[in-house]
Structure formats: C-alpha cells, structure tokens
Design a protein around this motif. Structure first.
Motif, PDB file in Angstrom:
ATOM      1  N   PRO A 348       0.807  -1.225   0.000  1.00 33.30           N
ATOM      2  CA  PRO A 348       0.000   0.000   0.000  1.00 33.30           C
ATOM      3  C   PRO A 348       0.841   1.277   0.000  1.00 33.30           C
ATOM      4  CG  PRO A 348      -0.866  -1.578   1.580  1.00 33.30           C
ATOM      5  CD  PRO A 348       0.445  -2.121   1.113  1.00 33.30           C
ATOM      6  N   ILE A 349       1.961   1.278   0.752  1.00 28.07           N
ATOM      7  CA  ILE A 349       2.788   2.485   0.798  1.00 28.07           C
ATOM      8  C   ILE A 349       3.411   2.752  -0.578  1.00 28.07           C
ATOM      9  CG2 ILE A 349       4.735   3.613   1.918  1.00 28.07           C
ATOM     10  CD1 ILE A 349       4.245   1.884   4.353  1.00 28.07           C
ATOM     11  N   ILE A 350       3.898   1.692  -1.224  1.00 32.12           N
ATOM     12  CA  ILE A 350       4.490   1.865  -2.553  1.00 32.12           C
ATOM     13  C   ILE A 350       3.428   2.307  -3.559  1.00 32.12           C
ATOM     14  CG2 ILE A 350       5.589   0.636  -4.468  1.00 32.12           C
ATOM     15  CD1 ILE A 350       7.014  -1.082  -2.385  1.00 32.12           C
ATOM     16  N   LEU A 351       2.240   1.696  -3.492  1.00 26.82           N
ATOM     17  CA  LEU A 351       1.162   2.108  -4.397  1.00 26.82           C
ATOM     18  C   LEU A 351       0.774   3.565  -4.162  1.00 26.82           C
ATOM     19  CD1 LEU A 351      -1.275  -0.949  -4.531  1.00 26.82           C
ATOM     20  CD2 LEU A 351       0.274  -0.142  -6.299  1.00 26.82           C
ATOM     21  N   ALA A 352       0.857   4.007  -2.896  1.00 31.31           N
ATOM     22  CA  ALA A 352       0.474   5.387  -2.581  1.00 31.31           C
ATOM     23  C   ALA A 352       1.451   6.404  -3.155  1.00 31.31           C
ATOM     24  CB  ALA A 352       0.366   5.566  -1.063  1.00 31.31           C
ATOM     25  N   THR A 353       2.661   5.948  -3.527  1.00 33.06           N
ATOM     26  CA  THR A 353       3.603   6.882  -4.161  1.00 33.06           C
ATOM     27  C   THR A 353       3.234   7.150  -5.618  1.00 33.06           C
ATOM     28  OG1 THR A 353       5.132   5.123  -4.876  1.00 33.06           O
ATOM     29  CG2 THR A 353       5.477   6.057  -2.676  1.00 33.06           C
ATOM     30  N   PHE A 354       2.446   6.253  -6.231  1.00 30.89           N
ATOM     31  CA  PHE A 354       2.110   6.416  -7.647  1.00 30.89           C
ATOM     32  C   PHE A 354       1.296   7.692  -7.901  1.00 30.89           C
ATOM     33  CE2 PHE A 354      -0.620   5.584 -11.361  1.00 30.89           C
ATOM     34  CZ  PHE A 354       0.350   5.345 -12.316  1.00 30.89           C
ATOM     35  N   PRO A 355       0.223   7.961  -7.134  1.00 29.62           N
ATOM     36  CA  PRO A 355      -0.501   9.225  -7.351  1.00 29.62           C
ATOM     37  C   PRO A 355       0.377  10.447  -7.092  1.00 29.62           C
ATOM     38  CG  PRO A 355      -1.801   7.697  -6.017  1.00 29.62           C
ATOM     39  CD  PRO A 355      -0.431   7.122  -6.121  1.00 29.62           C
ATOM     40  N   VAL A 356       1.324  10.342  -6.139  1.00 26.66           N
ATOM     41  CA  VAL A 356       2.231  11.461  -5.860  1.00 26.66           C
ATOM     42  C   VAL A 356       3.101  11.732  -7.080  1.00 26.66           C
ATOM     43  CG1 VAL A 356       4.092  12.303  -4.388  1.00 26.66           C
ATOM     44  CG2 VAL A 356       2.234  10.958  -3.385  1.00 26.66           C
ATOM     45  N   LEU A 357       3.645  10.660  -7.673  1.00 28.17           N
ATOM     46  CA  LEU A 357       4.493  10.819  -8.852  1.00 28.17           C
ATOM     47  C   LEU A 357       3.726  11.431 -10.018  1.00 28.17           C
ATOM     48  CD1 LEU A 357       6.450   7.427  -8.769  1.00 28.17           C
ATOM     49  CD2 LEU A 357       7.337   9.687  -8.221  1.00 28.17           C
ATOM     50  N   ARG A 358       2.452  11.070 -10.133  1.00 29.41           N
ATOM     51  CA  ARG A 358       1.638  11.573 -11.244  1.00 29.41           C
ATOM     52  C   ARG A 358       1.075  12.958 -10.982  1.00 29.41           C
ATOM     53  NH1 ARG A 358       2.133   9.031 -16.157  1.00 29.41           N
ATOM     54  NH2 ARG A 358       2.414   6.794 -15.836  1.00 29.41           N
ATOM     55  N   GLY A 359       1.197  13.425  -9.732  1.00 31.78           N
ATOM     56  CA  GLY A 359       0.676  14.746  -9.400  1.00 31.78           C
ATOM     57  C   GLY A 359      -0.824  14.791  -9.246  1.00 31.78           C
ATOM     58  N   ALA A 360      -1.420  13.696  -8.798  1.00 29.38           N
ATOM     59  CA  ALA A 360      -2.869  13.663  -8.589  1.00 29.38           C
ATOM     60  C   ALA A 360      -3.252  14.576  -7.433  1.00 29.38           C
ATOM     61  CB  ALA A 360      -3.320  12.236  -8.301  1.00 29.38           C
ATOM     62  N   PRO A 361      -4.408  15.217  -7.496  1.00 32.27           N
ATOM     63  CA  PRO A 361      -4.826  16.110  -6.409  1.00 32.27           C
ATOM     64  C   PRO A 361      -5.013  15.348  -5.098  1.00 32.27           C
ATOM     65  CG  PRO A 361      -6.622  15.724  -7.982  1.00 32.27           C
ATOM     66  CD  PRO A 361      -5.389  15.175  -8.600  1.00 32.27           C
ATOM     67  N   GLY A 362      -4.467  15.902  -4.015  1.00 30.36           N
ATOM     68  CA  GLY A 362      -4.599  15.293  -2.693  1.00 30.36           C
ATOM     69  C   GLY A 362      -3.725  14.077  -2.477  1.00 30.36           C
ATOM     70  N   ALA A 363      -2.730  13.850  -3.364  1.00 35.79           N
ATOM     71  CA  ALA A 363      -1.936  12.621  -3.298  1.00 35.79           C
ATOM     72  C   ALA A 363      -1.084  12.551  -2.033  1.00 35.79           C
ATOM     73  CB  ALA A 363      -1.046  12.514  -4.535  1.00 35.79           C
ATOM     74  N   ILE A 364      -0.517  13.680  -1.598  1.00 35.69           N
ATOM     75  CA  ILE A 364       0.323  13.677  -0.391  1.00 35.69           C
ATOM     76  C   ILE A 364      -0.512  13.312   0.831  1.00 35.69           C
ATOM     77  CG2 ILE A 364       1.694  15.097   1.157  1.00 35.69           C
ATOM     78  CD1 ILE A 364       3.172  14.371  -1.327  1.00 35.69           C
ATOM     79  N   GLU A 365      -1.710  13.853   0.917  1.00 38.80           N
ATOM     80  CA  GLU A 365      -2.599  13.511   2.036  1.00 38.80           C
ATOM     81  C   GLU A 365      -2.955  12.030   2.009  1.00 38.80           C
ATOM     82  OE1 GLU A 365      -6.849  14.978   4.007  1.00 38.80           O
ATOM     83  OE2 GLU A 365      -6.421  15.365   1.881  1.00 38.80           O
ATOM     84  N   VAL A 366      -3.208  11.497   0.825  1.00 42.40           N
ATOM     85  CA  VAL A 366      -3.505  10.067   0.693  1.00 42.40           C
ATOM     86  C   VAL A 366      -2.317   9.239   1.165  1.00 42.40           C
ATOM     87  CG1 VAL A 366      -3.869   8.214  -0.986  1.00 42.40           C
ATOM     88  CG2 VAL A 366      -5.183  10.329  -1.160  1.00 42.40           C
ATOM     89  N   PHE A 367      -1.100   9.631   0.762  1.00 46.29           N
ATOM     90  CA  PHE A 367       0.102   8.893   1.170  1.00 46.29           C
ATOM     91  C   PHE A 367       0.225   8.856   2.687  1.00 46.29           C
ATOM     92  CE2 PHE A 367       4.548   8.706   2.415  1.00 46.29           C
ATOM     93  CZ  PHE A 367       5.005   7.609   1.705  1.00 46.29           C
ATOM     94  N   ASN A 368       0.026   9.975   3.348  1.00 48.55           N
ATOM     95  CA  ASN A 368       0.159  10.034   4.804  1.00 48.55           C
ATOM     96  C   ASN A 368      -0.905   9.214   5.509  1.00 48.55           C
ATOM     97  OD1 ASN A 368       2.451  11.770   4.896  1.00 48.55           O
ATOM     98  ND2 ASN A 368       1.141  13.528   4.449  1.00 48.55           N
ATOM     99  N   ILE A 369      -2.125   9.239   4.998  1.00 50.22           N
ATOM    100  CA  ILE A 369      -3.202   8.444   5.606  1.00 50.22           C
ATOM    101  C   ILE A 369      -2.914   6.961   5.432  1.00 50.22           C
ATOM    102  CG2 ILE A 369      -5.649   7.828   5.410  1.00 50.22           C
ATOM    103  CD1 ILE A 369      -6.217  10.753   4.728  1.00 50.22           C
ATOM    104  N   VAL A 370      -2.470   6.566   4.246  1.00 51.31           N
ATOM    105  CA  VAL A 370      -2.147   5.162   3.992  1.00 51.31           C
ATOM    106  C   VAL A 370      -1.023   4.692   4.916  1.00 51.31           C
ATOM    107  CG1 VAL A 370      -1.136   3.587   2.303  1.00 51.31           C
ATOM    108  CG2 VAL A 370      -2.983   5.130   1.625  1.00 51.31           C
ATOM    109  N   PHE A 371      -0.009   5.525   5.107  1.00 55.59           N
ATOM    110  CA  PHE A 371       1.092   5.151   6.005  1.00 55.59           C
ATOM    111  C   PHE A 371       0.562   4.912   7.418  1.00 55.59           C
ATOM    112  CE2 PHE A 371       4.661   5.856   8.827  1.00 55.59           C
ATOM    113  CZ  PHE A 371       5.698   5.210   8.182  1.00 55.59           C
ATOM    114  N   PHE A 372      -0.319   5.756   7.866  1.00 52.92           N
ATOM    115  CA  PHE A 372      -0.883   5.589   9.214  1.00 52.92           C
ATOM    116  C   PHE A 372      -1.739   4.332   9.290  1.00 52.92           C
ATOM    117  CE2 PHE A 372      -3.577   6.544  12.865  1.00 52.92           C
ATOM    118  CZ  PHE A 372      -2.626   7.010  13.765  1.00 52.92           C
TER     119      PHE A 372
END
Length: 489
Positions: A348-372
């Motif tokens: 899940p953490i690695i998958l959560a980096t994909f939206p960040v790399l693509r610049g999807a809206p809210g991707a950083i927030e999604v990454f942090n929630i997934v990590f938690f």
C-alpha cells in the motif's frame, strides 16, 4: 576530493547501524508478537528528515523503483518455498479473495473515507491502495514467526497475498488517471483484471520452465553463480510480464512456484540464499519507506487514518472475506481468522507513491493516511496473530525442529534425498534397534539428533522418543520410509 569519500563513509555507517539495529531490536519486538516490519518503518522515520537522523529523503520515484525491486525479491522467495501440493484447496478461495475480495474492500473503504469527510478522489484512491494484503507482511508474520497454520487457511492467506496485487495496482492506476482526466472509469477495468492475471500467470509459467531448463543444463564454475541465475529469472519474469501489460508480481510468484517445485541443482542452498535476500530486501524497503514520511504531515491525518484503519480491520476486510469464502465451506473460526490476518505492509505504501508521482490532487494527504493505516494494521491484527492462532487451534501439530540439520547441496540433481523423521512414542520404530529395521536397497539411516547430542546411526543404536532421524533414500522409496518412521519433516 576528500569530502565525497567522507560523505560516502558516513552514509555507509548510518546504513550499517540501521540494518544492525533492525535485526537486534527486532528480536525484542518478536518476543512480544509485534511485527518486525513495524520496527523497520519506525527506524526509517527516526532516520528521516524530521527524525534524529536528519537524512533528507523525499524521492518518491526512487522509492517506487526500489520498492518494486524489493517486492519482486520477496515474492520470488515466497514462491520458491511454497509447495504446489498445499495450494490445491487454496486456489479457488485465494483467487476469489484476490479479485472480488479486493474490489469489495476497496469499495467499502472508499465509501467510509467519503463519509468521514474526504473528497471522492482521495477516498477512491485510499480504497484502492489499501485493498490488497501484502505478501511481505504475511510471509514475515507466518513464516518468519514460525507459525505453522493448518490448510487451507495458511495456504489461502499466502496465495492470496501473492496474487492479489494486480487488482490493487489496476484500481490505483485507473483512479489516478481518472483524477488527472486521462481516462474514465468503465468496463475497461473488467477486461484489464482477467488480462493481467491470466497473462501474468502464463508468463510466470513460461519463465519458470525456462529457469528449470537453464539451471539443469548450464554448467557454472561455482555454486555461488546459481543465485545469480535465479535472481535474473525473477527480474526477467517481472519485466517481461510488465512489458505486455500483465501482472509482473504474479509472474514472479508463479515462476518461483514452477522452479521451486521442480528438480533443480543446489536447491537447499538457493532457498537459503533467497530467504536471506528477501529479508534484506524487506528491511531495506521498510527503512526507506519510513524515511519517506514527514511526521509533521502525519499528525493532521491521525483521526481520519485511525478511523479508516479500524474500519478496514473490523468491517471492510471481514465483509469481503465472508462473501468470498462462503461458497467454500470454511469453518466460522477459519473465516474469522482469514478476516483478521489481512495484513497491509509495503505494497500500500508503494502504491500510494504512484498518485504522488503523477501529481494527482490530494496525493500527499492520501500517502500520509495510507502510512498511518499500515502502522495501525501492524499493531492491531499483526501483533495478535500468534495469540489468535493458538486461541482458535489453527496451528498444525508438527514435531519440534531439531537442534541440528543435515542437508545436501549439489551442483547436479541427485537421485536421492535426505529425509528427517521425528520419533514419537506411538511409532513402531520407537524403542527398536536400527539393526531390527529393514531398509530398502540403497537406503540408510545417516544420523540421529537427540537433544543437544549427535548420535551415530549404528546397528545397536536404539530409537528413543524425541529423536530426529535423518535417512538417505531414493525418491521411489520415500513412501516406504514414511510407513516406518511417519511423515517426513
């Protein structure tokens, strides 16, 4: 000229300390039943930009690539150590969990995330990213923790974790592209899932049999080159499947299954080496992913992350498992156990980096929630797995492992094998002398391990309860030896 070697040396010192600390402290974590992956993540956070280590690291692209390679190595080790015979009853339920189960989990989590206030885009992404279980976490808890589950529960959990990543990858990629306006969610997903699974499995079978041929026919100068061939095979399986838009992760797992269940040279040595590589990959991957996290960005998402993690563990996963396992007549306690041990980890953490790399809206927030969510999942289900296994009586009744082991490694396939038998009181061989037991032509008892003592196998040696007997025999004589000494370990 001097600064660069010093910087490199400091980096190596920090890496060495982190690896060593992970292993040493991990023993204490393991004693309390806490998954060691949680330790790796925490140490990574402490070493990161806002931790005591102050190591700057925010390269999501590098983390995605290195994390993918680590998962390839972990999945290959998992497939290499899985016996095909144990998967017969698990194929049906694991396949359903890996497809319908992932979709149901993603939908329920996305709906709940929307209800707790997240926008639809972020809610859908979180649902997709946390929808699959993680092979690294499952293998570490079950195999690394010495938990011997009864089948089909154990094989279902392991096989599900090995083959359910394609569904989560497809959902994450499709939703990310949709948020960026590059595609629309529709019937294309229904075609993508079976395509990736079928052709990923086919590519895995092709690469697996190719690997068998290469290992049997290629003459290498030293046994240390065999792991190089199998590592190359793992990377080839992933890359070839990905190039045809199939599931690379599934191809790696299937290729390892084919290789591990065939006659290959240096088999025991290869398994031992790949086990070490997988653990090193797991440590490095979780440390790296922990360094990618900024605690100051985690704090605002604690409430939402905790709510989603609890919903995933107590509602979404159990509902998906109940739906998928109902046709297979699993017992109630088995359904409950599979529901609870739906571990999330690096995937899940690695998958959560994909939206960040693509610049999807809210991707950083999604990454942090997934990590938690992953942190809470490691603490809640992860730390209770051993206790729950004993409580529900799902652990296999197996003899204890001996204090010494014998194995034969050969650069050529041999027409014989060394088997280990545990002498229990009810066996006819218990109390008998070695000379009284009739062995087939070419078979013989090699050594007896009695507690901390090694006993030579001689005619006058008496088999005592609790002994571990090593027997050399031909493959066609295995059935007879198991009639005499019980099931081989």
């Amino acid at each position: 000229m001097i600064a660069e070697p010093i910087a490199t040396a400091l980096l190596l010192v920090v890496a060495g300390v982190l690896l060593g600390a992970s292993v040493i402290i991990g023993k204490w974590f393991d004693r309390f039943g806490v998954p060691v992956a949680l330790l790796f993540l925490i140490l990574g956070v402490l070493a990161g930009s806002e931790g005591v280590g102050r190591i700057p690291f925010d390269d999501y692209a590098l983390a995605y690539r290195l994390g993918t390679i680590a998962l390839v190595l972990i999945l290959f080790d998992g497939g290499l150590n899985t016996r095909l015979g144990s998967l017969k009853r698990a194929v049906g339920p694991a396949s359903l969990l890996a497809t319908l189960g992932v979709a149901v989990t993603a939908a329920l989590v996305a709906l709940f995330a929307r209800l707790v206030g997240l926008p639809w885009g972020a809610a859908l992404l979180i649902g997709a990213v946390v929808s699959s279980t993680d092979a690294a976490a499952v293998f570490a808890i079950l195999r690394g923790g010495g938990i011997r589950l009864r089948d089909p529960v154990g094989s279902t959990l392991e096989l599900e974790s090995g083959v359910n990543d394609p569904m989560a990858v497809i959902l994450t990629a499709a939703i990310t592209m949709h948020l960026l306006g590059q595609n629309t969610l529709g019937w294309g997903l229904a075609w993508a899932v079976p395509y990736q699974l079928v052709f990923g499995a086919v590519m895995g079978v092709v690469c697996g049999y190719l690997g068998r041929v290469v290992l049997l026919r290629v003459r290498v100068s030293t046994a240390g080159l065999f792991p190089a061939l199998t590592l190359g095979l793992a990377l080839l399986a992933y890359g070839a499947a990905t190039l045809i838009n199939a599931s690379g992760f599934l191809a790696v797992y299937v290729a390892a299954l084919v290789v591990g269940n065939g006659p290959i040279p240096y088999a025991n040595g290869l398994r031992r080496i790949h086990d070490a590589i997988a653990w090193l990959a797991q440590i490095g991957m979780f440390l790296m992913l922990g360094m990618l996290v900024f605690p100051s960005q985690l704090l605002p998402n604690i409430g939402v992350g905790l709510a989603i993690a609890l919903f995933l563990a107590f509602v979404a996963r159990p509902a998906a498992v109940l739906l998928c396992l109902w046709p297979f007549r699993f017992k109630r306690r088995e359904v409950g156990y599979v529901s609870w041990v739906g571990l999330r980890g690096a995937v899940p953490i690695i998958l959560a980096t994909f939206p960040v790399l693509r610049g999807a809206p809210g991707a950083i927030e999604v990454f942090n929630i997934v990590f938690f969510v992953v942190l809470i999942n490691a603490l809640a289900p992860g730390a209770t797995v051993r206790w729950l296994t004993r409580k529900l009586g799902l652990e296999r009744d197996e003899p204890p492992t001996p204090n010494a082991a014998i194995e034969i490694n050969s650069m050529q396939p041999l027409k014989g094998e060394v088997l280990r038998f545990f002498i229990s009181p009810e066996l006819a061989a218990c109390g008998a002398k070695l000379a009284q037991i009739r062995f087939p032509e070419g078979a013989a008892a090699v050594l007896i391990v009695r507690g901390d003592e090694l006993v030579a196998a001689k005619g006058g040696t008496t088999f005592e309860p609790g002994d571990h007997v090593y027997v050399f025999c031909r493959p066609e004589d295995r059935g007879y030896m198991e009639l005499v000494f019980g099931r081989a370990g």
